[in-house]
Write an enzyme that holds these catalytic residues in place. Structure first.
Site, PDB file in Angstrom:
ATOM      1  N   GLU A 257       0.871  -1.167   0.000  1.00 45.83           N
ATOM      2  CA  GLU A 257       0.000   0.000   0.000  1.00 45.83           C
ATOM      3  C   GLU A 257       0.897   1.203   0.000  1.00 45.83           C
ATOM      4  O   GLU A 257       1.649   1.427   0.950  1.00 45.83           O
ATOM      5  CB  GLU A 257      -0.854   0.008   1.248  1.00 45.83           C
ATOM      6  CG  GLU A 257      -2.128  -0.710   0.992  1.00 45.83           C
ATOM      7  CD  GLU A 257      -2.875  -0.857   2.246  1.00 45.83           C
ATOM      8  OE1 GLU A 257      -3.119   0.177   2.867  1.00 45.83           O
ATOM      9  OE2 GLU A 257      -3.155  -2.000   2.591  1.00 45.83           O
ATOM     10  N   CYS A 296      -3.009   7.622   4.778  1.00 47.14           N
ATOM     11  CA  CYS A 296      -2.954   7.157   3.393  1.00 47.14           C
ATOM     12  C   CYS A 296      -4.301   7.323   2.714  1.00 47.14           C
ATOM     13  O   CYS A 296      -4.395   7.350   1.494  1.00 47.14           O
ATOM     14  CB  CYS A 296      -2.501   5.710   3.346  1.00 47.14           C
ATOM     15  SG  CYS A 296      -3.383   4.637   4.482  1.00 47.14           S
TER      16      CYS A 296
HETATM   17  P1  NDP Z   1       9.068   4.697   3.655  1.00 52.97           P
HETATM   18  O1  NDP Z   1       8.669   3.991   2.427  1.00 52.97           O
HETATM   19  O2  NDP Z   1      10.375   5.366   3.684  1.00 52.97           O
HETATM   20  O3  NDP Z   1       9.048   3.720   4.899  1.00 52.97           O
HETATM   21  C1  NDP Z   1       7.996   2.805   5.141  1.00 52.97           C
HETATM   22  C2  NDP Z   1       8.528   1.615   5.888  1.00 52.97           C
HETATM   23  O4  NDP Z   1       9.482   0.931   5.088  1.00 52.97           O
HETATM   24  C3  NDP Z   1       9.260   1.981   7.151  1.00 52.97           C
HETATM   25  O5  NDP Z   1       9.009   0.997   8.124  1.00 52.97           O
HETATM   26  C4  NDP Z   1      10.717   1.958   6.734  1.00 52.97           C
HETATM   27  O6  NDP Z   1      11.575   1.734   7.805  1.00 52.97           O
HETATM   28  C5  NDP Z   1      10.692   0.779   5.804  1.00 52.97           C
HETATM   29  N1  NDP Z   1      11.771   0.752   4.850  1.00 52.97           N
HETATM   30  C6  NDP Z   1      12.316   1.764   4.183  1.00 52.97           C
HETATM   31  N2  NDP Z   1      13.269   1.317   3.342  1.00 52.97           N
HETATM   32  C7  NDP Z   1      13.304  -0.034   3.505  1.00 52.97           C
HETATM   33  C8  NDP Z   1      14.098  -1.063   2.933  1.00 52.97           C
HETATM   34  N3  NDP Z   1      15.008  -0.804   2.023  1.00 52.97           N
HETATM   35  N4  NDP Z   1      13.886  -2.330   3.338  1.00 52.97           N
HETATM   36  C9  NDP Z   1      12.956  -2.620   4.261  1.00 52.97           C
HETATM   37  N5  NDP Z   1      12.191  -1.668   4.834  1.00 52.97           N
HETATM   38  C10 NDP Z   1      12.354  -0.390   4.459  1.00 52.97           C
HETATM   39  O7  NDP Z   1       7.913   5.665   3.975  1.00 52.97           O
HETATM   40  P2  NDP Z   1       7.790   6.697   5.163  1.00 52.97           P
HETATM   41  O8  NDP Z   1       7.188   5.982   6.308  1.00 52.97           O
HETATM   42  O9  NDP Z   1       9.040   7.421   5.425  1.00 52.97           O
HETATM   43  O10 NDP Z   1       6.803   7.665   4.483  1.00 52.97           O
HETATM   44  C11 NDP Z   1       7.237   8.385   3.341  1.00 52.97           C
HETATM   45  C12 NDP Z   1       6.087   8.717   2.480  1.00 52.97           C
HETATM   46  O11 NDP Z   1       5.332   7.535   2.173  1.00 52.97           O
HETATM   47  C13 NDP Z   1       5.089   9.617   3.110  1.00 52.97           C
HETATM   48  O12 NDP Z   1       5.506  10.925   3.083  1.00 52.97           O
HETATM   49  C14 NDP Z   1       3.902   9.345   2.227  1.00 52.97           C
HETATM   50  O13 NDP Z   1       3.988  10.042   1.032  1.00 52.97           O
HETATM   51  C15 NDP Z   1       3.990   7.860   1.966  1.00 52.97           C
HETATM   52  N6  NDP Z   1       3.165   7.067   2.861  1.00 52.97           N
HETATM   53  C16 NDP Z   1       2.111   6.424   2.343  1.00 52.97           C
HETATM   54  C17 NDP Z   1       1.291   5.668   3.137  1.00 52.97           C
HETATM   55  C18 NDP Z   1       0.191   4.898   2.555  1.00 52.97           C
HETATM   56  O14 NDP Z   1      -0.350   4.018   3.189  1.00 52.97           O
HETATM   57  N7  NDP Z   1      -0.233   5.158   1.353  1.00 52.97           N
HETATM   58  C19 NDP Z   1       1.467   5.599   4.569  1.00 52.97           C
HETATM   59  C20 NDP Z   1       2.636   6.310   5.028  1.00 52.97           C
HETATM   60  C21 NDP Z   1       3.446   6.984   4.180  1.00 52.97           C
HETATM   61  P3  NDP Z   1      12.401   2.946   8.459  1.00 52.97           P
HETATM   62  O15 NDP Z   1      11.408   3.894   8.992  1.00 52.97           O
HETATM   63  O16 NDP Z   1      13.198   2.290   9.519  1.00 52.97           O
HETATM   64  O17 NDP Z   1      13.231   3.532   7.353  1.00 52.97           O
END
Ligand code: NDP
Length: 681
Positions: A257, A296
């Site tokens: 998602e 989201c």
């Molecule tokens: P990210 O995609 O950066 O992170 C989401 C999750 O993935 C976190 O738990 C992060 O861990 C983990 N992650 C990141 N890189 C890796 C990797 N290489 N391998 C495994 N896990 C990884 O999103 P953010 O949470 O920082 O949010 C950024 C943007 O995403 C928001 O500004 C928004 O635009 C969007 N978003 C969308 C959502 C939705 O449901 N549609 C919900 C939330 C955000 P860690 O935090 O430790 O890096």
């Protein structure tokens, strides 16, 4: 120094040897915790889930797992105050925390209840009825679902540290698959606290839940075809994980998602005076400000008839002016902070991108009055409303400002609004506010291929509506295309994502043994003892009572018509009935047939059968005429003990035939049958 968050791995809490990275309060910038997963044995966690968690869950039936989940939810409710207090550091007001914390616990309760009601007290779930595959009835097929033997890795976003993992954990747990939870670092302290309380409770079997605080390292490298990854977060990370070799080459199931440019549509039937107008504006402002727009499912695009754009901007601005931004626990504050200063920078960047083709009509991304906190150390931002000035602009449909930001876009007609909504390239949710059901259908059908959920709001459902932005445990959450193409929740559908569907072919006896549901063609046993005299422990699948023939007379039909008031012509008017192309004369009421059948199969004296709670799949197959004779065959089809009650459910296969052995009616009779005295397990 502020302590490190711990991971929960292979049955113990793990502390990294280094100092980790500080996690700052969204409100005042203080360090809430530190995070590091350095040295964490993620391969060992996967092994522990498979070797310990999976077998422990497999030893429980769906109902056993549901009972554990319910007990857990009730226990977590006792810790709510503690969770709310820490949640403040994420920038959440108590309204925001309710969505996250109560929403998460509510999801556990919902899954516990659904599983008890809709799944058998078994580890196998049957998908649909048996399919007859041979003419003689000795060869049939049955789809079954069984638990995958792997681990469900859940990678969550920062915005819902509690709901985010509980909504993924609940269906996996019911499915019998252990979870490894990885919260987003930014707000992982709240997830860690909740997981700590879960582990302390001892209510979940060891190995069914593990926690990674910090990076996942090479976790995905250890996954295979029985494992899954469910991801929520940015489209970039989704793309990265989707292209991971384990997903591409090892058959790991991947669900995402990601970004979603959700739309809310104001119907062209609405005027500024109609109540739907106020509903639309109120919902828009609510979705902009709950969780400071970090949802989201929030409304990013407000699609409004061109003639109403000014009126909507004026009404929304009036409401937005009343929003009080500040420390979540300060008096009067209605909108908290973004999760971090970095997130605020991201939102500002997105607003600048949106401003290329839109004009800011409310708020200033760089300045906001803040109550109870310092604007510079906390991640505060004003709600921002934009008006799209170019009908063909790309930005409002592409740029997701993950904060309290929405863009008003004017539309021309129904076809135009459907096309504009589709420019989001796939979204989690859309809402339509209209009082015109015909228009609702047209827009719903236009939007549906691009959306996972659609809310139609009007004055009738407004009071009860759960709102545009709330994913519900019983409805699917996910969306096609840009929204990630994944699907979560949706009641039992969410459980089945963690299970394997297999078509089993064999004799009816084999299918009965495998699925523990009697299949037509399998042995029927008509013994000395009427099946209604057997308690739940004594009754066996296939136990049968056959009784008849029972002649049906014209007097029976007339009596039933007069007695019940069902004087439909086919039962009472010989001339009209003769003209009916299906009957060609007077026929018995279907309900008379079913009633006579009950008269044939019941054993009247008090006994273990406590109640008849319904029939399923009732079909009348051959008309019954006066002087036909009925025979009923009733066979125990499925026996489901209810945990914690001194009775269970028994489904009986009922077949009524006439004197020519033709089936007249088929159905399932549903009864409650007592367990042996003193057995409430
Ligand atoms: P990210 O995609 O950066 O992170 C989401 C999750 O993935 C976190 O738990 C992060 O861990 C983990 N992650 C990141 N890189 C890796 C990797 N290489 N391998 C495994 N896990 C990884 O999103 P953010 O949470 O920082 O949010 C950024 C943007 O995403 C928001 O500004 C928004 O635009 C969007 N978003 C969308 C959502 C939705 O449901 N549609 C919900 C939330 C955000 P860690 O935090 O430790 O890096």
């Amino acid at each position: 120094m502020t302590p490190l968050l711990h991971s929960y791995a292979a049955g113990r809490w793990y502390t990294a040897p280094d100092e980790g990275t500080p996690l700052h309060s969204a409100v005042d910038g203080s360090v809430v915790a530190r995070i590091s997963a350095t040295g964490l044995d993620v391969a060992g966690m996967v092994e522990h889930a498979r070797a310990v968690g999976g077998p422990a869950l497999a030893a429980l039936t769906f109902h056993g797992r549901a009972a554990a989940l319910k007990a857990l939810a009730l226990r977590l409710l006792e810790h709510k105050d503690e969770f709310y207090a820490l949640s403040t550091a994420t920038g959440a007001t108590s309204r925001d925390s309710a969505v996250d914390i109560d929403g998460g616990i509510g999801t556990l309760l919902s899954y516990a209840s659904k599983a008890r009601r809709e799944l058998p007290n078994d580890t196998v779930y049957l998908d649909g009825p048996a399919e007859q595959l041979g003419k003689r009835g000795t060869f049939a097929g049955q789809h079954i679902y069984t638990s995958r033997r792997g681990v469900a890795v859940q990678i969550n976003a920062f915005n819902f540290p509690v709901w985010g993992f509980l909504e993924k954990l609940a269906p996996a747990f019911i499915a019998g698959v252990p979870s490894i939870v990885k919260p987003a670092s930014q707000t992982a302290y709240l997830t860690e606290l909740v997981v700590r309380r879960i582990i302390e409770s001892g209510l979940l079997p060891e190995g069914s839940l593990q926690l990674v605080c910090g990076g996942t390292g090479d976790l995905l490298d250890h996954l295979g075809g029985q494992d899954s990854v469910a991801f929520t977060g940015s489209a970039d990370t989704a793309a990265l994980l989707r292209a991971h070799p384990a997903v591409l080459h090892n058959g790991v199931s991947f669900n995402a998602e990601a970004d979603s440019l959700n739309a809310s549509i104001l119907g062209a039937d609405v005027t500024p005076e109609s109540p739907e107008f106020a509903l639309f504006v109120k919902q828009l402002v609510t979705e902009m400000t709950v969780k400071a727009g970090q949802k989201c499912t929030a409304i990013r695009r407000a699609l409004v008839p061109e003639a109403l754009v000014d009126a909507v901007i004026a009404a929304a601005s009036e409401r937005l002016a009343k929003v009080v931004v500040g420390a979540p626990d300060a008096d009067g504050v209605t909108m908290g902070a973004l999760a971090s200063l970095d997130q605020r920078e991201e939102v500002r960047k997105s607003v600048r991108a949106l401003a290329k083709t839109s004009q800011i009509v409310f708020g200033d991304p760089d300045a906001v009055a803040v109550t109870g906190a310092d604007q510079n150390t906390g991640a505060f931002i004003s709600p921002i409303l934009l008006r799209c000035t170019d009908h063909d602009a790309i930005e409002p449909h592409e740029v997701e400002a993950f904060g309290p930001v929405s863009t008003i876009i004017g539309y021309r007609d129904t076809a135009d609004v459907i096309e504009l909504a589709a420019r989001g390239k796939g979204s989690l949710v859309a809402s339509i506010v209209t009082a015109d059901t015909g228009m609702a259908r047209e827009i719903v059908l236009g939007l549906a291929p691009y959306h996972g959920r659609i809310l139609v709001l009007d004055t009738e459902d407004a009071k009860e509506s759960t709102g545009h932005g709330s994913p519900l445990p019983v409805l699917v959450h996910g969306g096609p295309g840009r929204a990630g193409g994944g699907e979560e929740l949706g009641g039992i559908r969410g459980v089945l994502h963690h299970m394997q569907r297999t078509a089993i072919q064999g004799t009816p006896a084999v299918l009965t043994a495998v699925g523990r549901r009697w299949v037509t063609g399998a042995e029927r046993v008509s013994g000395q003892v009427h099946p209604f005299r057997k308690n739940l422990a004594e009754l066996r699948l296939g136990d049968t009572i056959v009784n008849g023939p029972r002649p049906v007379t014209l007097a029976d039909i007339e009596h039933f018509a007069e007695f019940t008031g069902d004087t439909f012509y086919a039962h009472t008017d010989p001339v009209a009935a003769a003209a009916n192309p299906l009957f060609g004369g007077i026929v018995a009421h279907g309900y008379l047939v079913v009633s006579l059948a009950a008269g044939l199969f019941v054993d009247p004296a008090p006994g273990p059968v406590l109640a008849n709670f319904g029939v399923d799949n009732l079909r009348f197959l051959t008309p019954v005429k006066a002087e036909d004779a009925l025979t009923v065959t009733l066979t125990a089809k499925q026996i489901t003990p209810r945990a914690g009650a001194n009775y269970g459910e028994v489904r009986w296969d009922a077949t009524v035939t006439n004197q020519h052995d033709q089936p007249v009616a088929t159905y399932d009779v549903l009864t409650l049958v007592a367990k042996p005295e003193g057995d409430a397990q």
